[in-house]
Scaffold this active site. Structure first.
Site, short mmCIF file in Angstrom:
data_model
loop_
_atom_site.label_atom_id
_atom_site.label_comp_id
_atom_site.label_asym_id
_atom_site.label_seq_id
_atom_site.Cartn_x
_atom_site.Cartn_y
_atom_site.Cartn_z
N SER A 1 -9.57 2.37 2.42
CA SER A 1 -8.37 3.00 1.91
C SER A 1 -7.59 1.95 1.04
CB SER A 1 -7.58 4.05 2.75
OG SER A 1 -7.09 3.09 3.74
N LYS B 1 0.94 -1.05 -0.02
CA LYS B 1 -0.06 -0.10 -0.10
C LYS B 1 0.85 1.32 0.05
CE LYS B 1 -3.91 1.82 2.50
NZ LYS B 1 -4.86 1.37 3.59
N SER C 1 -10.58 -0.16 6.45
CA SER C 1 -9.77 0.00 5.06
C SER C 1 -9.01 -1.12 4.65
CB SER C 1 -8.69 1.13 5.65
OG SER C 1 -9.32 2.37 5.41
#
Length: 497
Positions: free
Chosen positions: A192, A117, A216
């Protein structure tokens, strides 16, 4: 980009064949690489080819480290060759009575591609945090999760998209734009960790890390028909010199199957003395005993939240699956009062602490910082009491039930051009956070929670079910998730790319 130098289908059993390398599980890829049925370079090239073909439509991987990844894959293959030579030498020595002990170590993810990420620091690879303020930022060291994956043998492919500083459950930012859902390119991939989820669903990588404060890991897994685990805080350490005691945000694993999430969690979990609540217990999966006899609590709305009708219809089928598997299922009236105040207060406090000194923030991050400026000592005291009482109330709840199942998200994937969900079932929502209460209320519980594919809406949009366990019982959550996954097979449905 070079083409894949192996056949597109690889035999893995006497009577069974599997599809392209890019859709094999990490578990299977690790086995094929270690047994030298396919090379790490071939596996990586298959994924690089897939990225080249599909990623422009998705915008899931935003920084590609292809040459660096190829170097790592070549090194992985070289290590395997050395292991083979060493094994042959030991066999000869054994026959001559001079066998040597020891061999070159191979990690559980040897040669398996992984993406990180874009909130996670990767030494020498651009890490923007989804913010124009860090558009060209290149860290000089790796975060813990990156180091542990590399130590397990994984090959870093690149970085996955995220909203600015992970703010919100829709992956869009001013640096890279929006990530699109592989099942419908006009829909959100969630957030996210939306770039990670989309990359997994589309076969760009078999493993990806994510992080979860208010859903997320779970929300994008639900939106993209993959598996995401929010571990118990401390299971995967995240040392900080800013907010070392903050437990709402946790790193965790994502993959297309529960077995792969379990494999990845084994590589990234473990004690780190720099994290004050890091768990010393070594993570180990539970035996595959199914769920017969387990006490399962079912909450269709987590205590009165609005849930979109299509999402409600899909998740309503989950209790019957567990009943067929022999679990004792009971619908419950869940009392999560206090979760809203506790989450929002601690989240606002954290945003002020982490980003209050920055100018030029995007609207969502700036709004969270402004909320933080309003938090008082009395607010924090009230939130601490609310969270403590909720924790004790849920401890009593889990004396009766082994796991809780509920919707992950209150809505299915929404149009990608919408910044967030503004209403559910005609009920107007006060702000951009409110549509994810089904996930962030669970964040307050200090409990492990997994999102597992549960089915599809009539429009073909994925929906996940959330499995929540007692704090520290991550292995139990994964055992239950695997049983549901194996019984339903929803995760096998691929996007129409």
């Amino acid at each position: 980009m070079a083409t894949l130098a192996v056949a597109s289908r690889v035999a893995v059993g006497e009577d069974r064949r599997v599809s392209e390398l890019h859709y094999l599980t990490a578990t299977e890829l690790a086995r094929l690489i270690k047994t030298r049925q396919v090379s790490a370079v071939e596996v990586l090239q298959a994924h690089l080819d897939r990225i080249e073909e599909v990623n422009p439509r998705l915008n899931a991987i935003v920084t590609l480290a292809a040459e660096r990844a190829l170097d790592a894959a070549r090194a992985a293959d070289a290590t395997l060759s050395e292991v083979a030579r060493s094994g042959a030498a030991r066999s000869g020595a054994a026959r001559s009575g001079a066998a040597r002990s020891g061999e070159l170590p191979l990690g559980p993810l040897h040669g398996v591609p992984v993406a990180h990420k874009d909130l996670v620091d990767t030494a020498g690879i651009r890490t923007t945090y989804g913010s124009p303020l860090f558009a060209e930022h290149v860290p000089d060291q790796d975060d813990v999760i990156v180091r542990r994956l590399r130590a397990a043998g994984a090959v870093t492919v690149g970085k996955t998209n995220t909203p600015e500083f992970g703010t919100g459950s829709h992956t869009v930012n001013e640096v890279f734009g929006a990530t699109r859902n592989p099942y419908d390119l006009d829909r959100s991939a969630g957030g996210s960790s939306g770039g990670a989820a989309a990359a997994l669903a589309a076969g760009l990588v078999p493993l990806a890390d994510g992080s979860d404060m208010g859903g997320s890991l779970r929300n994008p897994a639900s939106f993209c028909n993959v598996v995401g685990l929010r571990p118990t805080p401390g299971r995967v350490p995240d040392p900080s010199d800013l907010a070392a005691w903050y437990t709402l945000a946790v790193p965790g694993p994502m993959a297309r199957t529960v077995d792969d999430v379990t494999l990845m969690l084994g590589a990234i979990a473990g004690f780190d003395r720099r994290s004050p609540y890091s768990i010393k217990e070594v993570f180990a999966p539970e035996p595959e005993q199914g769920v017969a006899g387990l006490r399962v609590a079912w909450s269709p709305d987590l205590g009165g939240l609005p849930v979109d009708a299509a999402t409600a219809a899909v998740t309503a089928a989950a209790p019957a699956v567990f009943e067929r598997l022999g679990a004792r299922v009971e619908q419950v009236e869940l009392d999560l009062s206090g979760a809203e105040d506790a989450f929002r207060t601690y989240r606002a406090w954290y945003y002020l602490l982490a980003h209050g000194d920055k100018s030029g923030l995007g609207p969502n991050t700036a709004w969270n910082v402004e909320q933080g400026r309003r938090v008082t000592g009395a607010d924090l005291a009230r939130a601490e009491v609310a969270r403590s009482r909720l924790y004790q109330r849920m401890a009593a709840f889990f004396d009766t039930y082994d796991v809780l199942i509920a919707p992950v998200s209150q809505v299915p994937p929404f149009p990608v051009e919408h910044p967030y969900v503004g209403e559910i079932n005609g009920e107007r929502l006060p702000d951009y956070l409110s549509w994810m209460r089904s996930a962030y209320w669970i964040s307050v519980l200090h409990a492990p929670a997994a999102s597992v594919p549960a089915g599809f809406t009539p429009d073909g949009l994925p929906v996940g079910v959330q499995i929540v366990g007692r704090p520290f019982e991550d292995a139990r959550v994964l055992r239950v998730a695997r049983a549901f996954e194996q019984a339903t097979g929803h995760g096998l449905r691929r996007p129409p790319l």
